[in-house]
Design a protein around this motif. Structure first.
Motif, PDB file in Angstrom:
ATOM      1  N   CYS A 202       0.853  -1.191   0.000  1.00 31.53           N
ATOM      2  CA  CYS A 202       0.000   0.000   0.000  1.00 31.53           C
ATOM      3  C   CYS A 202       0.888   1.239   0.000  1.00 31.53           C
ATOM      4  O   CYS A 202       1.649   1.463   0.940  1.00 31.53           O
ATOM      5  CB  CYS A 202      -0.907   0.008   1.233  1.00 31.53           C
ATOM      6  N   ARG A 203       0.815   2.020  -1.056  1.00 36.53           N
ATOM      7  CA  ARG A 203       1.634   3.229  -1.160  1.00 36.53           C
ATOM      8  C   ARG A 203       0.763   4.459  -0.893  1.00 36.53           C
ATOM      9  O   ARG A 203      -0.341   4.568  -1.441  1.00 36.53           O
ATOM     10  CB  ARG A 203       2.263   3.332  -2.547  1.00 36.53           C
ATOM     11  N   ILE A 204       1.257   5.337  -0.068  1.00 33.47           N
ATOM     12  CA  ILE A 204       0.498   6.520   0.337  1.00 33.47           C
ATOM     13  C   ILE A 204       1.309   7.772   0.037  1.00 33.47           C
ATOM     14  O   ILE A 204       2.503   7.827   0.332  1.00 33.47           O
ATOM     15  CB  ILE A 204       0.180   6.472   1.847  1.00 33.47           C
ATOM     16  N   PHE A 205       0.675   8.752  -0.581  1.00 36.73           N
ATOM     17  CA  PHE A 205       1.317  10.057  -0.706  1.00 36.73           C
ATOM     18  C   PHE A 205       0.270  11.142  -0.485  1.00 36.73           C
ATOM     19  O   PHE A 205      -0.904  10.964  -0.796  1.00 36.73           O
ATOM     20  CB  PHE A 205       2.042  10.224  -2.052  1.00 36.73           C
ATOM     21  N   ASN A 206       0.704  12.230   0.093  1.00 34.35           N
ATOM     22  CA  ASN A 206      -0.190  13.310   0.465  1.00 34.35           C
ATOM     23  C   ASN A 206      -0.369  14.297  -0.686  1.00 34.35           C
ATOM     24  O   ASN A 206       0.579  14.645  -1.384  1.00 34.35           O
ATOM     25  CB  ASN A 206       0.339  14.052   1.694  1.00 34.35           C
ATOM     26  N   ILE A 207      -1.603  14.760  -0.854  1.00 31.90           N
ATOM     27  CA  ILE A 207      -1.925  15.761  -1.865  1.00 31.90           C
ATOM     28  C   ILE A 207      -2.331  17.043  -1.154  1.00 31.90           C
ATOM     29  O   ILE A 207      -3.102  17.012  -0.195  1.00 31.90           O
ATOM     30  CB  ILE A 207      -3.078  15.276  -2.761  1.00 31.90           C
ATOM     31  N   HIS A 208      -1.803  18.160  -1.590  1.00 24.44           N
ATOM     32  CA  HIS A 208      -2.140  19.435  -0.973  1.00 24.44           C
ATOM     33  C   HIS A 208      -2.461  20.461  -2.058  1.00 24.44           C
ATOM     34  O   HIS A 208      -2.247  20.220  -3.259  1.00 24.44           O
ATOM     35  CB  HIS A 208      -0.986  19.929  -0.092  1.00 24.44           C
ATOM     36  N   ALA A 209      -2.982  21.590  -1.643  1.00 27.83           N
ATOM     37  CA  ALA A 209      -3.440  22.605  -2.591  1.00 27.83           C
ATOM     38  C   ALA A 209      -2.322  23.145  -3.475  1.00 27.83           C
ATOM     39  O   ALA A 209      -2.575  23.601  -4.596  1.00 27.83           O
ATOM     40  CB  ALA A 209      -4.103  23.755  -1.829  1.00 27.83           C
ATOM     41  N   GLY A 210      -1.080  23.084  -2.990  1.00 28.58           N
ATOM     42  CA  GLY A 210       0.021  23.634  -3.771  1.00 28.58           C
ATOM     43  C   GLY A 210       0.635  22.664  -4.756  1.00 28.58           C
ATOM     44  O   GLY A 210       1.572  23.016  -5.479  1.00 28.58           O
ATOM     45  N   MET A 211       0.121  21.421  -4.811  1.00 28.04           N
ATOM     46  CA  MET A 211       0.699  20.418  -5.705  1.00 28.04           C
ATOM     47  C   MET A 211       0.292  20.701  -7.147  1.00 28.04           C
ATOM     48  O   MET A 211      -0.879  20.946  -7.439  1.00 28.04           O
ATOM     49  CB  MET A 211       0.248  19.019  -5.287  1.00 28.04           C
ATOM     50  N   THR A 212       1.247  20.646  -8.046  1.00 26.79           N
ATOM     51  CA  THR A 212       0.965  20.873  -9.464  1.00 26.79           C
ATOM     52  C   THR A 212       0.564  19.562 -10.137  1.00 26.79           C
ATOM     53  O   THR A 212       0.773  18.476  -9.602  1.00 26.79           O
ATOM     54  CB  THR A 212       2.197  21.442 -10.181  1.00 26.79           C
ATOM     55  N   TYR A 213       0.015  19.697 -11.330  1.00 25.74           N
ATOM     56  CA  TYR A 213      -0.378  18.521 -12.101  1.00 25.74           C
ATOM     57  C   TYR A 213       0.843  17.640 -12.404  1.00 25.74           C
ATOM     58  O   TYR A 213       0.774  16.416 -12.332  1.00 25.74           O
ATOM     59  CB  TYR A 213      -1.044  18.953 -13.399  1.00 25.74           C
ATOM     60  N   GLN A 214       1.970  18.268 -12.734  1.00 22.51           N
ATOM     61  CA  GLN A 214       3.181  17.518 -13.060  1.00 22.51           C
ATOM     62  C   GLN A 214       3.669  16.717 -11.848  1.00 22.51           C
ATOM     63  O   GLN A 214       4.104  15.571 -11.988  1.00 22.51           O
ATOM     64  CB  GLN A 214       4.276  18.478 -13.549  1.00 22.51           C
ATOM     65  N   GLU A 215       3.606  17.330 -10.667  1.00 22.64           N
ATOM     66  CA  GLU A 215       4.024  16.624  -9.451  1.00 22.64           C
ATOM     67  C   GLU A 215       3.107  15.436  -9.167  1.00 22.64           C
ATOM     68  O   GLU A 215       3.566  14.346  -8.815  1.00 22.64           O
ATOM     69  CB  GLU A 215       4.010  17.588  -8.257  1.00 22.64           C
ATOM     70  N   PHE A 216       1.819  15.673  -9.310  1.00 16.72           N
ATOM     71  CA  PHE A 216       0.845  14.602  -9.088  1.00 16.72           C
ATOM     72  C   PHE A 216       1.075  13.450 -10.070  1.00 16.72           C
ATOM     73  O   PHE A 216       1.085  12.278  -9.702  1.00 16.72           O
ATOM     74  CB  PHE A 216      -0.574  15.159  -9.233  1.00 16.72           C
ATOM     75  N   ARG A 217       1.276  13.799 -11.330  1.00 11.84           N
ATOM     76  CA  ARG A 217       1.469  12.799 -12.380  1.00 11.84           C
ATOM     77  C   ARG A 217       2.756  12.009 -12.161  1.00 11.84           C
ATOM     78  O   ARG A 217       2.792  10.788 -12.354  1.00 11.84           O
ATOM     79  CB  ARG A 217       1.500  13.494 -13.746  1.00 11.84           C
ATOM     80  N   SER A 218       3.808  12.700 -11.733  1.00  7.73           N
ATOM     81  CA  SER A 218       5.095  12.025 -11.526  1.00  7.73           C
ATOM     82  C   SER A 218       5.035  11.018 -10.380  1.00  7.73           C
ATOM     83  O   SER A 218       5.770  10.029 -10.370  1.00  7.73           O
ATOM     84  CB  SER A 218       6.195  13.061 -11.247  1.00  7.73           C
ATOM     85  N   LYS A 219       4.163  11.251  -9.421  1.00  5.55           N
ATOM     86  CA  LYS A 219       4.005  10.319  -8.308  1.00  5.55           C
ATOM     87  C   LYS A 219       3.118   9.138  -8.690  1.00  5.55           C
ATOM     88  O   LYS A 219       3.344   8.003  -8.274  1.00  5.55           O
ATOM     89  CB  LYS A 219       3.402  11.038  -7.092  1.00  5.55           C
ATOM     90  N   LEU A 220       2.094   9.425  -9.486  1.00  5.48           N
ATOM     91  CA  LEU A 220       1.094   8.406  -9.794  1.00  5.48           C
ATOM     92  C   LEU A 220       1.514   7.443 -10.900  1.00  5.48           C
ATOM     93  O   LEU A 220       1.231   6.241 -10.825  1.00  5.48           O
ATOM     94  CB  LEU A 220      -0.219   9.082 -10.186  1.00  5.48           C
ATOM     95  N   LEU A 221       2.204   7.935 -11.918  1.00  5.55           N
ATOM     96  CA  LEU A 221       2.561   7.090 -13.061  1.00  5.55           C
ATOM     97  C   LEU A 221       3.381   5.855 -12.685  1.00  5.55           C
ATOM     98  O   LEU A 221       3.083   4.750 -13.140  1.00  5.55           O
ATOM     99  CB  LEU A 221       3.287   7.919 -14.121  1.00  5.55           C
ATOM    100  N   PRO A 222       4.425   5.984 -11.856  1.00  2.00           N
ATOM    101  CA  PRO A 222       5.187   4.779 -11.482  1.00  2.00           C
ATOM    102  C   PRO A 222       4.336   3.738 -10.763  1.00  2.00           C
ATOM    103  O   PRO A 222       4.545   2.536 -10.939  1.00  2.00           O
ATOM    104  CB  PRO A 222       6.277   5.340 -10.544  1.00  2.00           C
ATOM    105  N   ILE A 223       3.374   4.189  -9.972  1.00  3.49           N
ATOM    106  CA  ILE A 223       2.490   3.254  -9.264  1.00  3.49           C
ATOM    107  C   ILE A 223       1.604   2.507 -10.250  1.00  3.49           C
ATOM    108  O   ILE A 223       1.430   1.291 -10.149  1.00  3.49           O
ATOM    109  CB  ILE A 223       1.654   4.027  -8.231  1.00  3.49           C
TER     110      ILE A 223
END
Length: 230
Positions: A202-223
């Protein structure tokens, strides 16, 4: 009402409960709240949230088809007395012991509703509920070492139903969003389901209002890529 109609109605009610009813109420309440002066907004939001359908008020009657054998079906629920009589009849006549009794007695029992009530899952302990979940998944229970953070996790009927609903949606490729107050057990439930029941990391990462689309995508794609290779 015939058995087929009862099954379809049960599925529609469950879907309606978890989608339109709650979502529509939340949408209307958010619109109403935006019209309230800021000093009263918190008070109004608290009142509105109390009106959203709560988890505890539903019987959560869930028709479950086997994850490995789709020809098998069972009903999972909170209260067996709220299951339609046509469904109760269907499961009654499929009991192994019924095959040995006369058809006239079986017919008489059905006409008089004189047959045992369906299984009361609220009487199951943690071990029985876990065994039932493994059985539905078609998996063998493994005596895995439980991490300290999950050692005191209580496997209740509520948690069993929530895990089952999550698994059914994942099976249908439907995204799952868990909502609840801080500390109510959302993360622990998902971790236990993933690490203990499914034996998947189970992999967990926190999302906050300052996160950009690129940051979100870079975390999610490897998973996603890792999941597609398993």
């Amino acid at each position: 009402m015939c058995i087929r109609d009862s099954f379809i109605l049960m599925l529609c009610e469950l879907s309606n409960e978890f989608t339109y009813i709650s979502a529509e109420k939340a949408r209307i309440q958010q619109q109403n709240t935006s019209k309230i002066l800021s000093q009263r907004r918190e008070e109004i939001m608290f009142k509105n949230l109390k009106d959203i359908d709560q988890w505890e008020v539903s019987n959560h009657a869930i028709p479950v088809f086997g994850f490995q054998d789709s020809s098998s079906v069972r009903i999972v629920y909170r209260n067996p007395d709220l299951i339609p009589i046509s469904i109760q009849t269907l499961f009654y006549i499929q009991r192994p012991e019924i095959a040995t009794q006369s058809q006239s007695k079986t017919y008489d029992d059905i006409q008089k509703n004189n047959f045992p009530r369906m299984t009361d899952y609220s009487s199951y302990n943690s071990s029985q509920l876990k065994e039932l979940l493994y059985d539905i998944l078609g998996r063998k229970q493994v005596n895995k070492v439980i991490p300290d953070r999950l050692r005191n996790y209580v496997f209740t009927l509520d948690n069993f139903l929530k895990m089952l609903l999550i698994l059914m949606r994942i099976r249908a490729n439907i995204p799952v969003v868990l909502m609840g107050e801080t500390g109510c057990g959302k993360t622990c439930l998902v971790e236990y389901l993933s690490d203990i029941i499914l034996e998947q990391e189970c992999r967990i990462f926190n999302i906050h209002a300052g996160m950009t689309y690129q940051e979100f995508r870079s975390k999610l794609l490897p998973i996603i890529e890792d999941a597609n290779t398993k």
